[in-house]
Write a protein that holds these residues in place. Structure first.
Motif: not given
Length: 623
Positions: A385-390, A61-74, A415-419
């Protein structure tokens, strides 16, 4: 070597939930590697596996990156299978007749597995909803129903033990809420084909009567289970009071998260949830989480984090308290104080401290907390997550140069939504008169999303990516190139959509920019929408209503199907919100505006987010 063996021997004598709680505490206190070793050292422990699940889920949830989401589901599905294979209905019947030779922890272990099973379903459902498509919504709905059924059944078992031990007059979160009662399967309700397990009735707890709407043991299953229970020994409480209290805390955590998250779903999904046979009670969820955080279970610190997330992120983001973004500050500050000194240096608690400062418009203090969290945490997910808030703090300060640099850093590291970060960097570059850099970055977005805007072309764009793609096209327009004031309006639009305008102390600058950008706005009415919102933040309600009505007037001749119709929908909501604060005579007009926004506008940017706000506003009007 001898000391290490003695350490392992001593640790093996500790109860597994104690080790799991220690592992979660280590993670929250920035000792991630030590926690990972603890979680993986005893792979046979279902409680340590559950603790590890929670950590992997949080990272996703913090990174929102595809590979982390997939790992969590597994990881979640693996733990689900481990629990389900021991508590399925047929295995339950077998164990009652022949006895269970695998179960070492008795009744507490069975109840623990049922709670963990429901927890995995809630986490999987939340990850599924993040897919933001209809199939994901349907799958998520079934997962929530499965979780609901197990929570409800397990809760009744634990509540029976709890009241037998501590007194039947005790009030426990959830025990008096009608929302615990699951609607039984009816003629129009089809069961999920993947639902091949259910929580068994325990021989050591008072069984529910066949008339109880538990949604579980019905028909011949209930009859057979009742027959077996009739030949079982009389129910006896074999657990220690401390264990029962811990289990009550454990099931309250899952129930609280469940209720809170379901209550925040947009109205369209809430209708699906109701069709599946259950509802949501936000107050009940908050009360259950508060009860859980005061317990000794491993979920207690997670319950505190869930409450902090609600009060510092959810409430202001969804504008659940209207324009009062500081509504949850006192509660959140108290939660932080009560978590000391155990989590004084925790990067995650520093993150929420930063959120509190930001909501209080104390942006320098917020930046200090976020940067301290980045320095203390070894976890890349927490750092990002914190750099996002910064970056957002610099944007709130209208410090275009620092915001540009910070968003560019996130563009490289995340790696989450670079655009998303590319667009924000482009807007900040343009706002600081670096128009060539803004155009370059916007072309970079367009090149990475080549299918954007082509009718009939296959596309897997998310709603956010589709939004950014259209905004990037505005920045790279060659026939009418943007100027800095045009780019600043796009930046203010982002602050508005993320409900961050109430946190800025530079409303006078925003007001001046809006008033001087007549004829240069990216879309009709956006300038007046932002101006009216800022005037409302300054308490200038008369001027704010005039600006919002001007936005609506300017858009009268714009087709409702236009891609920028979010301007009209949000203007209707903002005007209604101001009218609600006026005398009673304006409430009907406010209701009409909210219903119009809900009824007449579909498919616009951030529709689900606004619908949650409209739903909350209508509820405040008594609907």
């Amino acid at each position: 070597m001898l000391e290490e063996e003695e350490f392992h021997d001593a640790r093996s004598e500790e109860e597994e939930w104690v080790l799991a709680r220690r592992g979660i505490t280590l993670v929250l206190n920035n000792q991630y590697d030590e926690a990972q070793k603890l979680f993986t050292d005893r792979k046979d422990s279902i409680q340590l596996a559950a603790g590890h699940c929670f950590i992997v889920f949080m990272n996703a949830l913090m990174s929102f990156e595809e590979e982390m989401l997939t790992e969590a589901q597994t990881v979640l599905r693996n733990v689900e299978r481990r629990c389900a294979q021991d508590i399925g209905w047929l295995k339950s019947m077998r164990n009652k007749v022949f006895g269970s030779f695998k179960e070492k922890s008795g009744e507490a272990g069975r109840l623990e597995q049922q709670v963990i099973l429901a927890d995995t379903q809630v986490c999987l459902a939340l990850l599924t909803f993040l897919q933001q498509d209809m199939s994901g919504c349907v799958r998520g709905g079934w997962l929530l129903r499965k979780a609901w059924r197990v929570y409800q059944h397990t809760y009744n078992q634990i509540l029976t033990l709890y009241r037998q031990t501590f007194g039947s007059e005790l009030t426990v979160p959830g025990s008096d809420f009608a929302s615990w009662r699951v609607v039984t399967q009816g003629p129009g309700m089809v069961e999920s084909p993947s639902c091949d397990w259910s929580a068994p009735t325990s021989p050591h707890t008072t069984p529910l009567s066949p008339s109880t709407p538990s949604g579980y043991l019905n028909g011949y299953k209930s009859s057979f289970a009742s027959l077996l229970n009739a030949f079982s020994p009389a129910p006896q409480n074999e657990m220690e009071p401390e264990e029962i209290s811990r289990l009550m805390s454990a099931v309250s955590f899952g129930y609280g998260v469940f209720q809170l998250c379901v209550s925040l779903l947009p109205p369209s999904l809430l209708k699906l949830i109701q069709l599946l046979g259950f509802g949501a009670d936000r107050a009940a969820g908050l009360e259950a989480l508060t009860f859980s955080r005061r317990g000794c279970d491993m979920r207690a610190p997670l319950a505190t984090l869930a409450l902090l997330w609600y009060h510092t992120i959810v409430r202001p983001f969804f504008a659940l308290d209207g324009s009062n973004v500081q509504a949850g500050i006192d509660t959140a500050s108290q939660l932080i104080r009560e978590s000391q000194p155990e989590f004084t240096n925790s990067a995650l608690f520093l993150f929420f401290t930063g959120r509190i400062h930001r909501l209080k418009s104390e942006v320098p203090a917020a930046l200090e907390a976020y940067l301290s969290a980045v320095e203390k945490s070894p976890q890349r997910e927490v750092q990002l997550l914190c750099l996002h808030e910064v970056s957002w703090c610099y944007l709130i300060q209208l410090d275009w140069a620092k915001a540009y640099k910070s968003f560019m850093t996130l563009k490289i590291r995340s790696r989450w939504s670079k655009i998303f970060y590319t667009y924000l960097a482009a807007v900040c570059a343009g706002a600081s008169d670096k128009l060539s850099e803004a155009a370059r970055l916007s072309r970079e977005i367009s090149e990475s999303l080549q299918n954007c805007g082509q009718p009939g072309a296959p596309s897997a764009l998310t709603q956010l990516e589709d939004f950014i793609c259209r905004r990037a096209a505005l920045l790279s327009c060659t026939t009418s190139p943007p100027d800095p004031s045009y780019c600043r309006l796009l930046a203010y639009e982002m602050l508005f959509l993320w409900n961050a305008l109430p946190s800025t102390q530079y409303n006078n600058i925003i007001t001046r920019d809006c008033e001087s950008s007549i004829g240069k706005e990216p879309m009709v009415g956006l300038r007046s929408l932002i101006l009216g919102t800022v005037q409302g933040c300054l308490g200038l309600h008369t001027e704010a209503k005039a600006s919002l009505r001007a936005a609506l007037s300017a858009r009268q001749n714009i087709p409702d199907s236009a891609r920028d119709s979010h301007v009209t929908a949000f203007a209707l909501y903002e005007l209604a919100r101001l009218l609600i604060q006026e005398t009673y005579e304006y409430r009907e007009e406010a209701r009409h505006l909210l219903e119009r926004a809900q009824r007449d506008f579909k498919g616009y940017d951030f529709e689900s987010r606004l619908n949650v706000r409209i739903h909350a506003a209508l509820r405040s009007l008594g609907q």
